[in-house]
Write an enzyme that holds these catalytic residues in place. Sequence first.
Site, PDB file in Angstrom:
ATOM      1  N   HIS A  14       0.868  -1.202   0.000  1.00 10.77           N
ATOM      2  CA  HIS A  14       0.000   0.000   0.000  1.00 10.77           C
ATOM      3  C   HIS A  14       0.894   1.239   0.000  1.00 10.77           C
ATOM      4  CE1 HIS A  14      -3.843   2.172   1.330  1.00 10.77           C
ATOM      5  NE2 HIS A  14      -2.931   3.112   1.115  1.00 10.77           N
ATOM      6  N   HIS A  16       1.611   5.389  -1.779  1.00  5.09           N
ATOM      7  CA  HIS A  16       1.256   6.536  -2.629  1.00  5.09           C
ATOM      8  C   HIS A  16       2.540   7.110  -3.218  1.00  5.09           C
ATOM      9  CE1 HIS A  16      -2.879   6.670  -1.071  1.00  5.09           C
ATOM     10  NE2 HIS A  16      -2.313   6.202   0.028  1.00  5.09           N
ATOM     11  N   LEU A  17       2.609   7.171  -4.538  1.00  6.46           N
ATOM     12  CA  LEU A  17       3.809   7.716  -5.194  1.00  6.46           C
ATOM     13  C   LEU A  17       3.559   9.078  -5.834  1.00  6.46           C
ATOM     14  CD1 LEU A  17       5.438   4.650  -7.025  1.00  6.46           C
ATOM     15  CD2 LEU A  17       6.378   5.925  -5.086  1.00  6.46           C
ATOM     16  N   ARG A  18       2.276   9.502  -5.898  1.00  6.98           N
ATOM     17  CA  ARG A  18       1.919  10.776  -6.555  1.00  6.98           C
ATOM     18  C   ARG A  18       2.347  10.763  -8.024  1.00  6.98           C
ATOM     19  NH1 ARG A  18      -1.207  10.843  -2.256  1.00  6.98           N
ATOM     20  NH2 ARG A  18      -0.297  11.778  -0.403  1.00  6.98           N
ATOM     21  N   ASN A  42      -5.046   7.333  -6.255  1.00  6.78           N
ATOM     22  CA  ASN A  42      -5.775   8.569  -5.930  1.00  6.78           C
ATOM     23  C   ASN A  42      -5.030   9.814  -6.404  1.00  6.78           C
ATOM     24  OD1 ASN A  42      -3.816   8.135  -3.895  1.00  6.78           O
ATOM     25  ND2 ASN A  42      -5.001   9.216  -2.337  1.00  6.78           N
ATOM     26  N   HIS A 152     -10.475   1.190   1.644  1.00  3.78           N
ATOM     27  CA  HIS A 152     -10.293   2.172   2.715  1.00  3.78           C
ATOM     28  C   HIS A 152     -11.526   2.014   3.591  1.00  3.78           C
ATOM     29  CE1 HIS A 152      -8.772   6.064   4.420  1.00  3.78           C
ATOM     30  NE2 HIS A 152      -9.963   5.939   4.984  1.00  3.78           N
ATOM     31  N   HIS A 190      -4.661  -0.618   5.613  1.00  2.00           N
ATOM     32  CA  HIS A 190      -4.193   0.145   6.779  1.00  2.00           C
ATOM     33  C   HIS A 190      -5.141   0.032   7.966  1.00  2.00           C
ATOM     34  CE1 HIS A 190      -6.892   2.968   4.866  1.00  2.00           C
ATOM     35  NE2 HIS A 190      -6.014   3.427   4.015  1.00  2.00           N
ATOM     36  N   LEU A 242      -4.903   9.144   7.821  1.00  3.92           N
ATOM     37  CA  LEU A 242      -6.215   8.498   7.889  1.00  3.92           C
ATOM     38  C   LEU A 242      -6.092   7.038   7.488  1.00  3.92           C
ATOM     39  CD1 LEU A 242      -8.411  11.371   6.445  1.00  3.92           C
ATOM     40  CD2 LEU A 242      -8.489  10.447   8.771  1.00  3.92           C
ATOM     41  N   ASP A 270       1.457   2.631   3.489  1.00  5.67           N
ATOM     42  CA  ASP A 270       0.599   3.802   3.283  1.00  5.67           C
ATOM     43  C   ASP A 270       1.438   5.079   3.309  1.00  5.67           C
ATOM     44  OD1 ASP A 270      -1.683   5.218   2.710  1.00  5.67           O
ATOM     45  OD2 ASP A 270      -2.377   5.305   4.770  1.00  5.67           O
ATOM     46  N   HIS A 274       3.191  14.475   1.433  1.00  9.43           N
ATOM     47  CA  HIS A 274       2.596  15.814   1.280  1.00  9.43           C
ATOM     48  C   HIS A 274       3.688  16.809   1.641  1.00  9.43           C
ATOM     49  CE1 HIS A 274      -1.666  14.566   1.018  1.00  9.43           C
ATOM     50  NE2 HIS A 274      -1.356  13.642   1.908  1.00  9.43           N
ATOM     51  N   ALA A 286      -3.842  14.870   5.401  1.00  6.59           N
ATOM     52  CA  ALA A 286      -3.635  13.577   6.072  1.00  6.59           C
ATOM     53  C   ALA A 286      -2.628  12.751   5.288  1.00  6.59           C
ATOM     54  CB  ALA A 286      -4.961  12.828   6.137  1.00  6.59           C
TER      55      ALA A 286
HETATM   56  C1  NCD Z   1      -3.510   9.103   1.883  1.00  4.51           C
HETATM   57  C2  NCD Z   1      -3.030  10.142   0.874  1.00  4.51           C
HETATM   58  O1  NCD Z   1      -2.486  11.163   1.272  1.00  4.51           O
HETATM   59  O2  NCD Z   1      -3.169   9.900  -0.342  1.00  4.51           O
HETATM   60  N1  NCD Z   1      -3.560   9.711   3.178  1.00  4.51           N
HETATM   61  C3  NCD Z   1      -3.533   9.079   4.378  1.00  4.51           C
HETATM   62  O3  NCD Z   1      -3.685   9.744   5.407  1.00  4.51           O
HETATM   63  N2  NCD Z   1      -3.349   7.787   4.483  1.00  4.51           N
HETATM   64  C4  NCD Z   1      -4.809   8.528   1.468  1.00  4.51           C
HETATM   65  C5  NCD Z   1      -5.223   7.295   2.222  1.00  4.51           C
HETATM   66  O4  NCD Z   1      -4.632   6.223   2.083  1.00  4.51           O
HETATM   67  O5  NCD Z   1      -6.186   7.382   3.006  1.00  4.51           O
HETATM   68 ZN    ZN Z   2      -3.231   5.116   1.451  1.00  5.80          ZN
END
Ligand code: NCD
Ligand code: ZN
Length: 373
Positions: A14, A16-18, A42, A152, A190, A242, A270, A274, A286
Amino acid sequence: MTRTLQIAAPDDWHLHLRDGEALYHVVAATALNFRRAIVMPNLKPPVTNAQMAVAYRSRILQALEAQCNSGQYSDEQVQAMRLFEPLMVLYLTGATTPQDIEQAVESGVVKAVKLYPAGATTNSDAGVSDLLGQCADVLDAMQHLGLPLLIHGEVTDHTVDVFDREAVFIETVLKPLRAAYPKLRVVFEHITTEQAANYVRDHATRDEQGRLLLGATITPQHLLYNRNALFKGGLQPHWYCLPVLKREPHRQALVKAATSGLPQFFLGTDSAPHAKHLKEMSCGCAGCYSAPYAMAMYAEAFEQAGALDDTSLFEKFCSLNGPAFYGLPVNPGRMELARMSCEVPASLPFVSESGIVPLRAGEVLDWTVTRLN
Ligand code: NCD
Ligand code: ZN
């Protein structure tokens, strides 16, 4: 002598790489620590079909190649980074069709579909508000084709206390979903509560082929911290993610699950980057950026739990259970960690001048990744 641990090369189930410049800044941290990663969709706009997933995958590999050629990494590191494989995910919307699911499976690069309840988290506006009502034919197709649904798991009803939203989700969405689609393969992402850990422990049934129908990922922050971390000495935005951190008994239940050796629990950081100024503002985002030091943090959680006496429980959680769930081979490479202190920098380069603050910035960790090959 310094203690070392050797395990099969781990994966992050899990992540996020943007995209764009942010992707360029964070992709190497994952490729230096994980062989594969389930990359969350996302983005803005979200990755909603196979074509977009294939294009996003090539942008990830391009950004990684640019990092490999940047001159910042040793030959050994570049060799490891080039072995990284992004596993793609579709973002489920009310407009997703069974054809999208078929094309995703045919693409060979899409390994799952992600459910974001609309409004639950970062970039979830395009998500689903009524899963069973809106997505019946898509869920049928996923069940039929064995494509996992990654969830989620929080309700979005603002009258439900934010600390209870995961537990309420199990009763009001997850149980009805699994009753209506008993062969659907699900990952509860998560997880943060005792209720979720117990539900996954007790209800991970298998299909006729012996494949698990339910799994769960667990982050390093939910294994190591409870909700006190959010308020220690003042408001701590870099601990805000989150689902939000919970009370201590929940953390203990998660540690028990992760160190149980049960095949349904596996690593998912996760890691959610940011920029610093977007976390440290009146309405902060978050997400915790954990990728660069996540493996050290997982080792610390296992050590604290007395679960590192032999490495087999750690290896199951980090390197064996995830591939088995996804029907993929265990990585042939190896990772070594040493019980050697390692300082997390106060900030790292990112899209804006403010940089990005990694989880546990400025702290000294007990473990260091010393090799991935
Ligand atoms: C994630 C994000 O920033 O894309 N944020 C987070 O708090 N985990 C989104 C997600 O997995 O809920
Ligand atoms: Zn996530």
